[in-house]
Design a protein around this motif. Structure first.
Motif, PDB file in Angstrom:
ATOM      1  N   MET A   1       0.831  -1.214   0.000  1.00 46.40           N
ATOM      2  CA  MET A   1       0.000   0.000   0.000  1.00 46.40           C
ATOM      3  C   MET A   1       0.864   1.262   0.000  1.00 46.40           C
ATOM      4  O   MET A   1       0.538   2.238  -0.682  1.00 46.40           O
ATOM      5  CB  MET A   1      -0.949   0.009   1.197  1.00 46.40           C
ATOM      6  CG  MET A   1      -2.063  -1.026   1.102  1.00 46.40           C
ATOM      7  SD  MET A   1      -3.086  -0.850  -0.387  1.00 46.40           S
ATOM      8  CE  MET A   1      -3.803   0.755  -0.126  1.00 46.40           C
ATOM      9  N   ASN A   2       1.951   1.250   0.759  1.00 50.62           N
ATOM     10  CA  ASN A   2       2.850   2.404   0.762  1.00 50.62           C
ATOM     11  C   ASN A   2       3.464   2.634  -0.608  1.00 50.62           C
ATOM     12  O   ASN A   2       3.589   3.774  -1.059  1.00 50.62           O
ATOM     13  CB  ASN A   2       3.935   2.245   1.824  1.00 50.62           C
ATOM     14  CG  ASN A   2       3.415   2.486   3.213  1.00 50.62           C
ATOM     15  OD1 ASN A   2       2.452   3.218   3.419  1.00 50.62           O
ATOM     16  ND2 ASN A   2       4.051   1.866   4.201  1.00 50.62           N
ATOM     17  N   LYS A   3       3.841   1.565  -1.280  1.00 50.96           N
ATOM     18  CA  LYS A   3       4.410   1.699  -2.630  1.00 50.96           C
ATOM     19  C   LYS A   3       3.363   2.239  -3.606  1.00 50.96           C
ATOM     20  O   LYS A   3       3.675   3.065  -4.464  1.00 50.96           O
ATOM     21  CB  LYS A   3       4.959   0.361  -3.129  1.00 50.96           C
ATOM     22  CG  LYS A   3       6.200  -0.078  -2.431  1.00 50.96           C
ATOM     23  CD  LYS A   3       7.325   0.913  -2.685  1.00 50.96           C
ATOM     24  CE  LYS A   3       8.588   0.509  -1.952  1.00 50.96           C
ATOM     25  NZ  LYS A   3       9.671   1.477  -2.186  1.00 50.96           N
ATOM     26  N   ILE A   4       2.130   1.789  -3.471  1.00 53.81           N
ATOM     27  CA  ILE A   4       1.052   2.287  -4.337  1.00 53.81           C
ATOM     28  C   ILE A   4       0.843   3.773  -4.092  1.00 53.81           C
ATOM     29  O   ILE A   4       0.729   4.567  -5.037  1.00 53.81           O
ATOM     30  CB  ILE A   4      -0.241   1.485  -4.107  1.00 53.81           C
ATOM     31  CG1 ILE A   4      -0.070   0.055  -4.624  1.00 53.81           C
ATOM     32  CG2 ILE A   4      -1.431   2.174  -4.777  1.00 53.81           C
ATOM     33  CD1 ILE A   4      -1.176  -0.890  -4.225  1.00 53.81           C
ATOM     34  N   LYS A   5       0.812   4.182  -2.833  1.00 54.82           N
ATOM     35  CA  LYS A   5       0.635   5.602  -2.504  1.00 54.82           C
ATOM     36  C   LYS A   5       1.786   6.435  -3.052  1.00 54.82           C
ATOM     37  O   LYS A   5       1.569   7.530  -3.584  1.00 54.82           O
ATOM     38  CB  LYS A   5       0.520   5.782  -0.993  1.00 54.82           C
ATOM     39  CG  LYS A   5      -0.790   5.279  -0.433  1.00 54.82           C
ATOM     40  CD  LYS A   5      -0.812   5.371   1.087  1.00 54.82           C
ATOM     41  CE  LYS A   5      -2.079   4.738   1.645  1.00 54.82           C
ATOM     42  NZ  LYS A   5      -2.078   4.729   3.121  1.00 54.82           N
ATOM     43  N   GLN A   6       3.019   5.921  -2.937  1.00 53.13           N
ATOM     44  CA  GLN A   6       4.172   6.633  -3.488  1.00 53.13           C
ATOM     45  C   GLN A   6       4.050   6.788  -5.001  1.00 53.13           C
ATOM     46  O   GLN A   6       4.329   7.858  -5.551  1.00 53.13           O
ATOM     47  CB  GLN A   6       5.467   5.892  -3.158  1.00 53.13           C
ATOM     48  CG  GLN A   6       5.873   5.962  -1.716  1.00 53.13           C
ATOM     49  CD  GLN A   6       7.089   5.082  -1.422  1.00 53.13           C
ATOM     50  OE1 GLN A   6       7.656   4.450  -2.315  1.00 53.13           O
ATOM     51  NE2 GLN A   6       7.485   5.046  -0.166  1.00 53.13           N
TER      52      GLN A   6
END
Length: 65
Positions: free
Chosen positions: A35-40
């Protein structure tokens, strides 16, 4: 694009990123990390679009009499 694979070969990750992927993650992946990678990726895409819009506005201003 974020690559998610069970194959942990580094050369695959490098090739994927050279081809335009945002990141390369191997399974198993923690959902929070994904999820953090998607947000980034979304934020970087937004910033790139904003930058392009600013460039286009500057170009329009240059071409005005």
């Amino acid at each position: 694009m974020i690559l998610l694979t069970g194959n942990a070969a580094v050369c695959d990750g490098v090739a994927g990123i050279k081809a335009g992927a945002f990141d390369y993650l191997t399974k198993p992946v923690e959902i929070d990390h994904l999820m953090n990678k998607i947000k980034q990726a979304i934020e970087i895409t937004r910033l790139e679009q904003e930058k392009q819009e600013q460039i286009e506005l500057l170009e329009m201003d240059k071409n005005r009499p």
